[in-house]
Design a protein around this motif. Structure first.
Motif, PDB file in Angstrom:
ATOM      1  N   PRO A 142       0.805  -1.225   0.000  1.00  0.00           N
ATOM      2  CA  PRO A 142       0.000   0.000   0.000  1.00  0.00           C
ATOM      3  C   PRO A 142       0.836   1.272   0.000  1.00  0.00           C
ATOM      4  CG  PRO A 142      -0.177  -1.130   2.117  1.00  0.00           C
ATOM      5  CD  PRO A 142       0.487  -2.064   1.166  1.00  0.00           C
ATOM      6  N   ASN A 143       1.965   1.265   0.701  1.00  0.00           N
ATOM      7  CA  ASN A 143       2.814   2.460   0.707  1.00  0.00           C
ATOM      8  C   ASN A 143       3.346   2.762  -0.688  1.00  0.00           C
ATOM      9  OD1 ASN A 143       2.488   2.907   3.430  1.00  0.00           O
ATOM     10  ND2 ASN A 143       4.433   1.988   4.031  1.00  0.00           N
ATOM     11  N   TYR A 144       3.729   1.720  -1.418  1.00  0.00           N
ATOM     12  CA  TYR A 144       4.258   1.933  -2.762  1.00  0.00           C
ATOM     13  C   TYR A 144       3.166   2.450  -3.695  1.00  0.00           C
ATOM     14  CZ  TYR A 144       6.555   1.166  -7.214  1.00  0.00           C
ATOM     15  OH  TYR A 144       7.092   1.355  -8.464  1.00  0.00           O
ATOM     16  N   VAL A 145       1.977   1.875  -3.600  1.00  0.00           N
ATOM     17  CA  VAL A 145       0.864   2.344  -4.441  1.00  0.00           C
ATOM     18  C   VAL A 145       0.522   3.795  -4.112  1.00  0.00           C
ATOM     19  CG1 VAL A 145      -1.578   2.024  -4.990  1.00  0.00           C
ATOM     20  CG2 VAL A 145      -0.076   0.036  -4.795  1.00  0.00           C
ATOM     21  N   HIS A 146       0.538   4.137  -2.827  1.00  0.00           N
ATOM     22  CA  HIS A 146       0.276   5.525  -2.433  1.00  0.00           C
ATOM     23  C   HIS A 146       1.357   6.458  -2.990  1.00  0.00           C
ATOM     24  CE1 HIS A 146      -3.258   5.103  -0.012  1.00  0.00           C
ATOM     25  NE2 HIS A 146      -2.701   4.270   0.823  1.00  0.00           N
ATOM     26  N   SER A 147       2.585   5.971  -3.070  1.00  0.00           N
ATOM     27  CA  SER A 147       3.653   6.819  -3.619  1.00  0.00           C
ATOM     28  C   SER A 147       3.407   7.092  -5.104  1.00  0.00           C
ATOM     29  CB  SER A 147       5.025   6.165  -3.413  1.00  0.00           C
ATOM     30  OG  SER A 147       5.291   5.163  -4.388  1.00  0.00           O
ATOM     31  N   LEU A 148       2.822   6.129  -5.808  1.00  0.00           N
ATOM     32  CA  LEU A 148       2.482   6.345  -7.216  1.00  0.00           C
ATOM     33  C   LEU A 148       1.329   7.329  -7.341  1.00  0.00           C
ATOM     34  CD1 LEU A 148       2.706   2.687  -8.623  1.00  0.00           C
ATOM     35  CD2 LEU A 148       4.501   4.434  -8.482  1.00  0.00           C
ATOM     36  N   ASP A 149       0.328   7.178  -6.469  1.00  0.00           N
ATOM     37  CA  ASP A 149      -0.810   8.109  -6.471  1.00  0.00           C
ATOM     38  C   ASP A 149      -0.343   9.540  -6.216  1.00  0.00           C
ATOM     39  OD1 ASP A 149      -2.532   6.011  -6.927  1.00  0.00           O
ATOM     40  OD2 ASP A 149      -3.153   5.805  -4.837  1.00  0.00           O
ATOM     41  N   SER A 150       0.535   9.689  -5.226  1.00  0.00           N
ATOM     42  CA  SER A 150       1.002  11.033  -4.880  1.00  0.00           C
ATOM     43  C   SER A 150       1.894  11.604  -5.982  1.00  0.00           C
ATOM     44  CB  SER A 150       1.757  11.012  -3.547  1.00  0.00           C
ATOM     45  OG  SER A 150       2.909  10.189  -3.618  1.00  0.00           O
ATOM     46  N   SER A 151       2.647  10.743  -6.659  1.00  0.00           N
ATOM     47  CA  SER A 151       3.466  11.210  -7.779  1.00  0.00           C
ATOM     48  C   SER A 151       2.575  11.741  -8.897  1.00  0.00           C
ATOM     49  CB  SER A 151       4.344  10.069  -8.314  1.00  0.00           C
ATOM     50  OG  SER A 151       5.293   9.661  -7.344  1.00  0.00           O
ATOM     51  N   HIS A 152       1.509  11.021  -9.177  1.00  0.00           N
ATOM     52  CA  HIS A 152       0.564  11.468 -10.200  1.00  0.00           C
ATOM     53  C   HIS A 152      -0.053  12.815  -9.820  1.00  0.00           C
ATOM     54  CE1 HIS A 152      -3.621  11.127 -12.156  1.00  0.00           C
ATOM     55  NE2 HIS A 152      -2.775  11.565 -13.063  1.00  0.00           N
ATOM     56  N   MET A 153      -0.406  12.955  -8.541  1.00  0.00           N
ATOM     57  CA  MET A 153      -1.004  14.206  -8.087  1.00  0.00           C
ATOM     58  C   MET A 153      -0.031  15.371  -8.255  1.00  0.00           C
ATOM     59  SD  MET A 153      -2.424  15.226  -4.298  1.00  0.00           S
ATOM     60  CE  MET A 153      -0.764  15.365  -3.628  1.00  0.00           C
ATOM     61  N   LEU A 154       1.221  15.183  -7.883  1.00  0.00           N
ATOM     62  CA  LEU A 154       2.197  16.261  -7.963  1.00  0.00           C
ATOM     63  C   LEU A 154       2.556  16.590  -9.415  1.00  0.00           C
ATOM     64  CD1 LEU A 154       4.476  15.348  -4.941  1.00  0.00           C
ATOM     65  CD2 LEU A 154       3.037  17.364  -5.178  1.00  0.00           C
ATOM     66  N   LEU A 155       2.635  15.583 -10.264  1.00  0.00           N
ATOM     67  CA  LEU A 155       2.890  15.837 -11.678  1.00  0.00           C
ATOM     68  C   LEU A 155       1.755  16.666 -12.283  1.00  0.00           C
ATOM     69  CD1 LEU A 155       4.211  12.323 -12.774  1.00  0.00           C
ATOM     70  CD2 LEU A 155       5.551  14.436 -12.632  1.00  0.00           C
ATOM     71  N   THR A 156       0.526  16.344 -11.876  1.00  0.00           N
ATOM     72  CA  THR A 156      -0.630  17.106 -12.346  1.00  0.00           C
ATOM     73  C   THR A 156      -0.570  18.538 -11.823  1.00  0.00           C
ATOM     74  OG1 THR A 156      -1.982  15.085 -12.375  1.00  0.00           O
ATOM     75  CG2 THR A 156      -3.153  17.185 -12.411  1.00  0.00           C
ATOM     76  N   ALA A 157      -0.224  18.687 -10.537  1.00  0.00           N
ATOM     77  CA  ALA A 157      -0.145  20.023  -9.937  1.00  0.00           C
ATOM     78  C   ALA A 157       0.907  20.885 -10.639  1.00  0.00           C
ATOM     79  CB  ALA A 157       0.183  19.902  -8.448  1.00  0.00           C
ATOM     80  N   VAL A 158       2.055  20.301 -10.947  1.00  0.00           N
ATOM     81  CA  VAL A 158       3.124  21.048 -11.621  1.00  0.00           C
ATOM     82  C   VAL A 158       2.673  21.514 -13.000  1.00  0.00           C
ATOM     83  CG1 VAL A 158       5.416  20.829 -12.664  1.00  0.00           C
ATOM     84  CG2 VAL A 158       5.012  19.966 -10.343  1.00  0.00           C
ATOM     85  N   GLU A 159       2.016  20.613 -13.742  1.00  0.00           N
ATOM     86  CA  GLU A 159       1.561  20.968 -15.083  1.00  0.00           C
ATOM     87  C   GLU A 159       0.460  22.035 -15.029  1.00  0.00           C
ATOM     88  OE1 GLU A 159       1.452  21.196 -19.122  1.00  0.00           O
ATOM     89  OE2 GLU A 159       2.944  20.178 -17.845  1.00  0.00           O
ATOM     90  N   MET A 160      -0.417  21.942 -14.032  1.00  0.00           N
ATOM     91  CA  MET A 160      -1.457  22.958 -13.869  1.00  0.00           C
ATOM     92  C   MET A 160      -0.831  24.328 -13.600  1.00  0.00           C
ATOM     93  SD  MET A 160      -4.657  21.712 -14.134  1.00  0.00           S
ATOM     94  CE  MET A 160      -5.769  22.592 -13.024  1.00  0.00           C
ATOM     95  N   LYS A 161       0.207  24.332 -12.756  1.00  0.00           N
ATOM     96  CA  LYS A 161       0.880  25.598 -12.438  1.00  0.00           C
ATOM     97  C   LYS A 161       1.550  26.182 -13.683  1.00  0.00           C
ATOM     98  CE  LYS A 161       4.203  27.747  -9.312  1.00  0.00           C
ATOM     99  NZ  LYS A 161       5.176  27.545  -8.213  1.00  0.00           N
ATOM    100  N   LYS A 162       2.169  25.311 -14.487  1.00  0.00           N
ATOM    101  CA  LYS A 162       2.829  25.783 -15.718  1.00  0.00           C
ATOM    102  C   LYS A 162       1.833  26.492 -16.632  1.00  0.00           C
ATOM    103  CE  LYS A 162       6.529  22.310 -16.007  1.00  0.00           C
ATOM    104  NZ  LYS A 162       7.020  21.118 -16.771  1.00  0.00           N
ATOM    105  N   ARG A 163       0.584  26.029 -16.598  1.00  0.00           N
ATOM    106  CA  ARG A 163      -0.430  26.604 -17.483  1.00  0.00           C
ATOM    107  C   ARG A 163      -1.194  27.758 -16.822  1.00  0.00           C
ATOM    108  NH1 ARG A 163      -3.039  21.750 -21.138  1.00  0.00           N
ATOM    109  NH2 ARG A 163      -1.189  20.389 -21.223  1.00  0.00           N
ATOM    110  N   GLY A 164      -0.786  28.114 -15.608  1.00  0.00           N
ATOM    111  CA  GLY A 164      -1.429  29.213 -14.910  1.00  0.00           C
ATOM    112  C   GLY A 164      -2.817  28.902 -14.407  1.00  0.00           C
TER     113      GLY A 164
END
Length: 239
Positions: A142-164
């Motif tokens: 479960p910890n590893y799966v959560h790390s993938l979920d959180s990675s996806h969330m942060l990648l999305t957040a970074v891309e959203m910020k890039k687009r303002g």
């Protein structure tokens, strides 16, 4: 019996839910439904336990048949964690976005400090304490799966910020302004595809082989036939 009764158990299957956990999850929903219909759940306790035990066993059996790839992956993660903890080492890895992770589970030792006013129980959680091997093993999938979920969330957040664009999230629930929902739906799907096109398990195995050279790790489970590009057109992929 409807979708709500088994939904939680199915959703937590990839996190390593046990028979006891599944039974308790199903029991909670069954009791909720019985109370809504005016039944005395205390009088029905024995029947409820028997029924929920049956449902839990049946649900887990069916999940094992349907989610073969997920089960094989979870078993692989569990076995690797067992091999690492058997060396007396905590399970460690680096997430897809480069965050180093070391599982902290050790055999904590409480001790009591006696004062004139009261007794205070403190816990020593030093990194020098012996490993809690069973927790190192059971917690890793479960910890590893959560790390993938959180990675996806942060990648999305970074891309959203890039687009303002504004972005907020809690675990797997992503939010933005209504006018930007469609664009966020595109972004989170593209980030998901980019993330899971990475050979995650293969990279994890290579990293462990460098970190724990004395261990012979089992082969990574074979990939299925899911086309990640289908995610782009999946209307119910995310909430």
């Amino acid at each position: 019996i409807d979708r709500a009764v088994v939904k939680r158990t199915v959703m937590t299957s990839v996190y390593g839910v046990t028979y006891i956990g599944a039974r308790n999850q199903i029991k909670e929903k069954i009791e909720e439904k019985l109370e809504e219909k005016g039944n005395d759940i205390d009088e029905m306790e024995a029947e409820i336990n028997l029924a929920c035990g049956y449902l839990a066993a049946l649900t887990m059996e069916v999940m094992g048949q349907l989610f073969i790839g997920a089960r094989q992956t979870m078993n692989w993660l569990t076995e690797c964690a067992r091999l690492i903890s058997a060396l007396g080492q905590p399970v460690a890895f680096i997430s897809p976005i480069g965050v180093p992770v070391v599982q902290p589970y050790r055999q904590k030792r409480p001790f009591t400090v006696v004062t004139l006013l009261q007794n205070i129980v403190l816990t020593n959680d030093s990194d020098t304490l012996p490993l809690h091997r069973s927790r190192q093993v059971s917690a890793f999938p479960p910890n590893y799966v959560h790390s993938l979920d959180s990675s996806h969330m942060l990648l999305t957040a970074v891309e959203m910020k890039k687009r303002g664009l504004y972005f907020s999230a809690v675990h797997d629930s992503y939010w933005t302004h209504p006018c930007d929902i469609e664009e966020m739906n595109v972004i989170l799907r593209e980030c998901f595809i980019d993330l899971y096109n990475i050979p995650l398990l293969e990279d994890l195995k290579k990293m462990w082989e460098l970190r724990y050279p004395s261990i012979t790790f089992p082969e990574v489970p074979a990939r299925g036939d899911l086309d990640l590009n289908d995610v782009r057109s999946a209307p119910y992929f995310f909430q």
